[in-house]
Write a protein that holds these residues in place. Sequence first.
Motif, PDB file in Angstrom:
ATOM      1  N   ASN A 227       0.897  -1.187   0.037  1.00  0.00           N
ATOM      2  CA  ASN A 227      -0.082  -0.129  -0.255  1.00  0.00           C
ATOM      3  C   ASN A 227       0.799   1.276   0.039  1.00  0.00           C
ATOM      4  N   GLU A 228       2.018   1.219   0.859  1.00  0.00           N
ATOM      5  CA  GLU A 228       2.859   2.266   0.888  1.00  0.00           C
ATOM      6  C   GLU A 228       3.602   2.607  -0.422  1.00  0.00           C
ATOM      7  N   LYS A 231       1.290   4.187  -2.964  1.00  0.00           N
ATOM      8  CA  LYS A 231       1.238   5.657  -2.686  1.00  0.00           C
ATOM      9  C   LYS A 231       2.393   6.181  -3.230  1.00  0.00           C
ATOM     10  N   ASN A 260      -8.590  -2.704  -5.357  1.00  0.00           N
ATOM     11  CA  ASN A 260      -8.825  -1.741  -4.065  1.00  0.00           C
ATOM     12  C   ASN A 260      -7.640  -1.024  -3.982  1.00  0.00           C
ATOM     13  N   LEU A 261      -6.465  -1.595  -3.931  1.00  0.00           N
ATOM     14  CA  LEU A 261      -5.449  -0.827  -3.666  1.00  0.00           C
ATOM     15  C   LEU A 261      -4.813   0.051  -4.568  1.00  0.00           C
ATOM     16  N   CYS A 264      -7.276   3.305  -4.752  1.00  0.00           N
ATOM     17  CA  CYS A 264      -7.026   4.303  -3.657  1.00  0.00           C
ATOM     18  C   CYS A 264      -5.757   5.161  -3.883  1.00  0.00           C
ATOM     19  N   SER A 265      -4.685   4.763  -4.543  1.00  0.00           N
ATOM     20  CA  SER A 265      -3.722   5.430  -4.987  1.00  0.00           C
ATOM     21  C   SER A 265      -3.633   6.264  -6.180  1.00  0.00           C
TER      22      SER A 265
END
Length: 298
Positions: A227-228, A231, A260-261, A264-265
């Motif tokens: 996730n990081e 982003k 989803n991942l 979000c970014s």
Amino acid sequence: MSTTVIQTATPKNWKAYQLLDSGGFEKLEKFGDYILRRPEPQAAWDKSLSELEWQNRANAYFKKDKGSQEKGEWMLKKGMVERWYMPYQTPTLNLNFKLALSSFKHVGIFPEQAMNWDFIMEKVKKMPVKNPKVLNLFAYTGGASIAAKQAGADVTHVDSIKQVISWSRDNMEASQLDNIRWVVEDAMKFVRREAKRGNVYQGIILDPPAYGRGPDGEKWVLEEQINEMLKTVAQILDKENYFLILNMYSMGFSSLIVENLVKCSFEHSKNHEFGELYLEDSFKKKLPLGVYYRFASI
């Protein structure tokens, strides 16, 4: 934002590679002039060919060490070599790969990734930017890197293992290409620094392992850091002319988790595709080999 769920096999015009059969937690594959037999944890079904046919056809088979899921040794028949080259030729790509029998059952190439090489060629060629900058993270032996380079991109190839970088350079030279930028570094550390510097890329490719180590012992755990990573990658991906490819081999990650991942970014990106990567054997059995997600401005 458009989203299309698709499934894609290895391009049919790759004559040098074939998945001949699968089943019994193994796969039988033809890589150029040689046929290999190696473990495949996803192949839970029955084989189509007999055990005798598997034995007769294979030039080499991988024998796992006791108590290990990955490490082992190759058992070679007479005439089998430990290193050889295999081409990937299409109307737009002409690549050449060095293959070798490693102690972790890999041979230096993931054939299912060929559909991404074609995608890279198409997007780089269509991009209204001269020599678009392409970043390949967790780049392994560089199939995506040399595809991007042959398409005309300015390529940066990042991997944490020096020997793998050397293998990638061999693939570049065997494909009669040059001037790829090689970076031996932890991928997360590299993208954080690029974000701080304000550097931007038109294409980014991520092929992260489930677990890994950077050259200075940096720890990578997919579930904890992806996730990081996404982003941070979003900060260095061009907002107007872009493409992104994400491959996930962790058996615990579905394509919906990956969707989803990414959403979000990359909220304002378009032309999204995601689904399962698979290879189809000679008997039409589909062998799943991870999930992918990709999008592009064009």
